[in-house]
Scaffold this motif. Structure first.
Motif, mmCIF file in Angstrom:
data_model
loop_
_atom_site.group_PDB
_atom_site.id
_atom_site.type_symbol
_atom_site.label_atom_id
_atom_site.label_comp_id
_atom_site.label_asym_id
_atom_site.label_seq_id
_atom_site.Cartn_x
_atom_site.Cartn_y
_atom_site.Cartn_z
ATOM 1 N N LEU A 117 -17.446 11.653 40.138
ATOM 2 C CA LEU A 117 -18.402 10.400 40.335
ATOM 3 C C LEU A 117 -17.340 9.042 40.645
ATOM 4 O O LEU A 117 -16.284 8.911 39.854
ATOM 5 N N ARG A 118 -17.939 8.173 41.350
ATOM 6 C CA ARG A 118 -17.551 6.832 41.641
ATOM 7 C C ARG A 118 -18.547 5.916 41.370
ATOM 8 O O ARG A 118 -19.771 6.446 41.392
ATOM 9 N N PRO A 119 -18.115 4.678 40.969
ATOM 10 C CA PRO A 119 -19.201 3.691 40.630
ATOM 11 C C PRO A 119 -20.103 3.504 41.958
ATOM 12 O O PRO A 119 -19.498 3.510 43.139
ATOM 13 N N GLY A 120 -21.477 3.518 41.713
ATOM 14 C CA GLY A 120 -22.353 3.706 42.875
ATOM 15 C C GLY A 120 -22.703 5.092 43.462
ATOM 16 O O GLY A 120 -23.612 4.962 44.132
ATOM 17 N N SER A 121 -22.106 6.096 42.660
ATOM 18 C CA SER A 121 -22.601 7.523 43.193
ATOM 19 C C SER A 121 -24.038 7.708 43.102
ATOM 20 O O SER A 121 -24.503 7.416 42.183
ATOM 21 N N ARG A 122 -24.622 8.224 43.938
ATOM 22 C CA ARG A 122 -25.913 8.858 43.855
ATOM 23 C C ARG A 122 -26.194 10.094 43.730
ATOM 24 O O ARG A 122 -25.666 10.900 44.516
ATOM 25 N N ILE A 123 -27.006 10.448 42.206
ATOM 26 C CA ILE A 123 -27.097 11.659 42.160
ATOM 27 C C ILE A 123 -28.501 12.154 42.374
ATOM 28 O O ILE A 123 -29.419 11.742 41.976
ATOM 29 N N GLY A 124 -28.306 13.552 42.914
ATOM 30 C CA GLY A 124 -29.827 14.198 43.011
ATOM 31 C C GLY A 124 -29.921 15.561 42.297
ATOM 32 O O GLY A 124 -28.702 16.255 42.707
ATOM 33 N N LEU A 125 -30.933 15.293 41.684
ATOM 34 C CA LEU A 125 -31.011 16.515 40.860
ATOM 35 C C LEU A 125 -32.475 17.201 41.358
ATOM 36 O O LEU A 125 -33.632 16.502 41.120
ATOM 37 N N GLY A 126 -32.576 18.264 42.234
ATOM 38 C CA GLY A 126 -33.763 18.293 43.059
ATOM 39 C C GLY A 126 -34.170 17.210 43.566
ATOM 40 O O GLY A 126 -33.555 16.748 44.603
ATOM 41 N N LEU A 127 -35.421 16.647 43.329
ATOM 42 C CA LEU A 127 -36.025 15.374 44.143
ATOM 43 C C LEU A 127 -35.844 14.275 43.349
ATOM 44 O O LEU A 127 -36.454 13.187 43.754
ATOM 45 N N VAL A 128 -35.131 14.357 42.057
ATOM 46 C CA VAL A 128 -34.844 13.001 41.406
ATOM 47 C C VAL A 128 -33.704 12.381 41.782
ATOM 48 O O VAL A 128 -32.601 12.994 41.768
ATOM 49 N N THR A 129 -33.554 11.114 41.751
ATOM 50 C CA THR A 129 -32.433 10.297 42.253
ATOM 51 C C THR A 129 -31.917 9.657 40.768
ATOM 52 O O THR A 129 -32.794 9.092 40.442
ATOM 53 N N LEU A 130 -30.826 9.480 40.677
ATOM 54 C CA LEU A 130 -30.184 8.789 39.682
ATOM 55 C C LEU A 130 -28.788 8.096 40.150
ATOM 56 O O LEU A 130 -28.416 8.586 41.010
ATOM 57 N N TRP A 131 -28.617 6.901 39.614
ATOM 58 C CA TRP A 131 -27.329 6.090 39.939
ATOM 59 C C TRP A 131 -26.365 6.172 39.089
ATOM 60 O O TRP A 131 -26.953 5.639 37.610
ATOM 61 N N PHE A 132 -25.265 6.202 39.262
ATOM 62 C CA PHE A 132 -23.904 6.357 38.160
ATOM 63 C C PHE A 132 -23.242 4.881 38.674
ATOM 64 O O PHE A 132 -22.764 4.501 39.709
ATOM 65 N N CYS A 133 -23.082 4.276 37.452
ATOM 66 C CA CYS A 133 -22.095 2.948 37.362
ATOM 67 C C CYS A 133 -21.179 2.918 36.278
ATOM 68 O O CYS A 133 -21.855 3.378 35.411
#
Length: 162
Positions: free
Chosen positions: A139-155
């Motif tokens: 992961l990089r800062p600002g990565s968008r993670i999708g688990l099924g239809l749920v979205t999370l942001w990584f920073c």
């Protein structure tokens, strides 16, 4: 014996209570609240985050979305099940239908060689990083993670890190 009543400060002073006595009581009551954790004093030296500390935020469109602090080395299990470290729950506008497509144990986050890595745990609907399906991804800062239809942001949490 009657119980004491709280009167406005001006009436208490007129009733014979000194201002010093009232301020001493208020100060003691405040200290009691601080001592027992009901009130926190601001600290001048907040704790410095560990290098590599990250924040994972659930994309809900709300002004204060749920988020989780990630401290190395992990691991953190993500999913909708109760046996996870980060349980994705129904938070408006997420509905039961949206959360249901997240596996009970969907993915795992670990800190490896100085970076956070997302591992899919053979989920039914896949794990995505920045729109691409991924079994394992750094992961990089600002990565968008999708688990099924749920979205999370990584920073990364860089507060206080030199």
């Amino acid at each position: 014996m009657t119980s004491p009543t709280l009167l406005p400060l001006s009436l208490n002073v007129a009733a014979g209570l000194s201002t010093v006595a009232i301020l001493a009581f208020v100060g003691a009551a405040w200290q009691w609240l601080v001592d027992y954790g009901a009130v926190r004093r601001p600290t001048s030296n907040p704790p410095t985050p560990v290098p590599g500390t990250a924040i994972l935020t659930l994309d809900t469109g709300l002004s204060h979305p749920p988020s989780w602090a990630l401290t190395p080395p992990g691991p953190y299990i993500l999913g909708r099940g109760t046996a996870t470290d980060i349980q994705l729950m129904i938070v408006p506008p997420l509905t039961e239908e949206i959360v249901r497509v997240v596996s009970k144990q969907h993915a795992k986050l670990t800190f490896e060689d100085g970076a956070w890595v997302l591992h899919d745990l053979n989920s039914a609907n896949g794990t995505y990083v920045d729109g691409r399906r991924s079994g394992k991804n750094r992961l990089r800062p600002g990565s968008r993670i999708g688990l099924g239809l749920v979205t999370l942001w990584f920073c990364l949490d860089t507060r206080g890190v030199e």
